[in-house]
Scaffold this motif. Structure first.
Motif, PDB file in Angstrom:
ATOM      1  N   ALA A  46     -41.982  -0.310   5.566  1.00 32.90           N
ATOM      2  CA  ALA A  46     -41.615   0.526   4.441  1.00 32.90           C
ATOM      3  C   ALA A  46     -41.732   2.051   5.098  1.00 32.90           C
ATOM      4  CB  ALA A  46     -42.441   0.583   2.990  1.00 32.90           C
ATOM      5  N   GLN A  47     -40.590   2.878   4.808  1.00 32.35           N
ATOM      6  CA  GLN A  47     -40.553   4.214   5.131  1.00 32.35           C
ATOM      7  C   GLN A  47     -40.965   5.163   4.054  1.00 32.35           C
ATOM      8  OE1 GLN A  47     -40.953   5.224   8.271  1.00 32.35           O
ATOM      9  NE2 GLN A  47     -40.946   2.937   8.792  1.00 32.35           N
ATOM     10  N   THR A  48     -41.610   4.811   3.098  1.00 25.92           N
ATOM     11  CA  THR A  48     -41.817   5.458   1.950  1.00 25.92           C
ATOM     12  C   THR A  48     -42.951   6.468   2.282  1.00 25.92           C
ATOM     13  OG1 THR A  48     -41.784   3.433   0.663  1.00 25.92           O
ATOM     14  CG2 THR A  48     -42.737   5.191  -0.538  1.00 25.92           C
ATOM     15  N   GLU A  49     -42.647   7.676   1.589  1.00 26.43           N
ATOM     16  CA  GLU A  49     -43.344   8.983   2.089  1.00 26.43           C
ATOM     17  C   GLU A  49     -44.963   8.928   1.312  1.00 26.43           C
ATOM     18  OE1 GLU A  49     -41.360  12.672   0.895  1.00 26.43           O
ATOM     19  OE2 GLU A  49     -40.224  12.577   2.816  1.00 26.43           O
ATOM     20  N   PHE A  50     -45.878   9.623   1.936  1.00 27.95           N
ATOM     21  CA  PHE A  50     -47.049   9.720   1.577  1.00 27.95           C
ATOM     22  C   PHE A  50     -47.479  11.167   2.036  1.00 27.95           C
ATOM     23  CE2 PHE A  50     -47.186   7.059   5.322  1.00 27.95           C
ATOM     24  CZ  PHE A  50     -48.116   7.811   6.038  1.00 27.95           C
ATOM     25  N   THR A  51     -48.674  11.497   1.626  1.00 26.80           N
ATOM     26  CA  THR A  51     -49.056  13.008   2.039  1.00 26.80           C
ATOM     27  C   THR A  51     -50.385  13.050   2.603  1.00 26.80           C
ATOM     28  OG1 THR A  51     -50.264  13.277  -0.081  1.00 26.80           O
ATOM     29  CG2 THR A  51     -47.853  13.976   0.020  1.00 26.80           C
ATOM     30  N   ASP A  52     -50.608  14.096   3.392  1.00 32.36           N
ATOM     31  CA  ASP A  52     -52.060  14.340   3.849  1.00 32.36           C
ATOM     32  C   ASP A  52     -52.613  15.362   3.024  1.00 32.36           C
ATOM     33  OD1 ASP A  52     -51.021  17.083   4.506  1.00 32.36           O
ATOM     34  OD2 ASP A  52     -50.396  16.564   6.447  1.00 32.36           O
ATOM     35  N   THR A  57     -45.771  15.932   4.077  1.00 27.65           N
ATOM     36  CA  THR A  57     -45.500  14.659   3.934  1.00 27.65           C
ATOM     37  C   THR A  57     -45.132  13.877   5.401  1.00 27.65           C
ATOM     38  OG1 THR A  57     -43.272  15.415   3.863  1.00 27.65           O
ATOM     39  CG2 THR A  57     -44.202  15.232   1.646  1.00 27.65           C
ATOM     40  N   HIS A  58     -45.454  12.461   5.114  1.00 22.68           N
ATOM     41  CA  HIS A  58     -45.261  11.554   6.130  1.00 22.68           C
ATOM     42  C   HIS A  58     -44.823  10.204   5.941  1.00 22.68           C
ATOM     43  CE1 HIS A  58     -48.254  14.145   8.477  1.00 22.68           C
ATOM     44  NE2 HIS A  58     -48.837  14.276   7.474  1.00 22.68           N
ATOM     45  N   THR A  59     -44.186   9.532   6.959  1.00 27.96           N
ATOM     46  CA  THR A  59     -43.820   8.033   6.836  1.00 27.96           C
ATOM     47  C   THR A  59     -44.547   7.571   7.933  1.00 27.96           C
ATOM     48  OG1 THR A  59     -41.937   8.194   8.065  1.00 27.96           O
ATOM     49  CG2 THR A  59     -41.803   8.823   5.716  1.00 27.96           C
TER      50      THR A  59
END
Length: 182
Positions: A46-52, A57-59
Motif C-alpha cells: 500500500a502507498q497510504t501516507e503516514f507521518t514522522d 508525510t511518507h509512503t
C-alpha cells in the motif's frame, strides 16, 4: 573482438541475475522464524501516507530500491516491547543502503510515549513513524500486533510474520542477507 567482449559481459551479468538465489524460507522457519508466511505471488504494498515525528508525510515508496523489514507496533503492546530491541540491533548490524528496518507505531501512540518506550527498551536506531488512524495498517491487512512485513526492492510484500520474533538471530540475519543479495 569488441562484439565478443560485449556479448560475454552481457552474458555474465545476465547469468548472475538469472542465478540469484531464492531466500531459503524453510531454513528461516527452522531457525526460529516459524510463523513466517511467504507470499505466493509478491504484491505491491500500500502507498497510504503516514507521518514522522515532525509531521512530515511518507509512503513506503520512500524506501523503494531497498529491502525493508516493516514492523507495525504500539507502545501498549507487550510482545512489541520484547521484539523491539532485536529489531534495533538488526538495524544497527545490517541497516544501510540495501536494507532498512522501518517501524510504524499504529493507533494512538504519542511521540513522547514512543520516546519513553524506546528509552526504556534501549532502542537507538529505529525511526519514529506514526499511523494514528491505522490507515496503513488497515491497507496492509494488519489485524494484530506486532506484524512484520518483508518488502523487496521493487516495493512488493514477499513475506509476513505475525507476532514477535528474534529479529537479530542468525536465521533472521541470514534471511536478510539472502534478500539483499543481487
Amino acid at each position: 573482438m569488441l562484439r565478443s567482449a560485449l556479448l560475454y559481459t552481457a552474458l555474465v551479468f545476465g547469468a548472475n541475475t538469472a542465478f540469484a538465489a531464492e531466500p531459503d524460507w524453510q531454513a528461516a522457519r527452522e531457525g526460529g522464524l516459524d510463523k513466517l508466511v511467504v507470499a505466493e505471488t509478491p504484491a505491491p504494498v500500500a502507498q497510504t501516507e503516514f507521518t514522522d515525528r515532525d509531521g512530515g508525510t511518507h509512503t513506503l515508496a520512500d524506501w523503494q530500491g531497498k529491502v525493508v523489514m516493516l514492523n507495525f507496533w504500539a507502545t501498549w503492546c507487550a510482545p512489541c516491547r520484547e521484539e523491539m530491541p532485536a529489531l534495533d540491533r538488526l538495524q544497527a548490524d545490517l541497516g544501510g543502503d540495501d536494507f532498512e528496518v522501518v517501524t510504524i507505531a499504529t493507533g494512538r501512540n504519542a511521540v513522547d510515549r514512543i520516546d519513553a518506550f524506546f528509552e526504556e527498551v534501549g532502542v537507538e536506531n529505529l525511526p519514529v513513524l506514526l499511523d494514528p488512524r491505522q490507515q496503513v495498517a488497515r491497507a496492509m491487512g494488519v489485524v494484530g500486533l506486532p506484524v512484520t512485513v518483508l518488502i523487496d526492492r521493487e516495493g512488493r510484500e514477499v513475506a509476513r510474520y505475525l507476532g514477535d520474533a528474534e529479529w537479530d538471530s542468525d536465521a533472521a540475519k541470514t534471511l536478510v542477507t539472502q534478500l539483499t543479495s543481487p
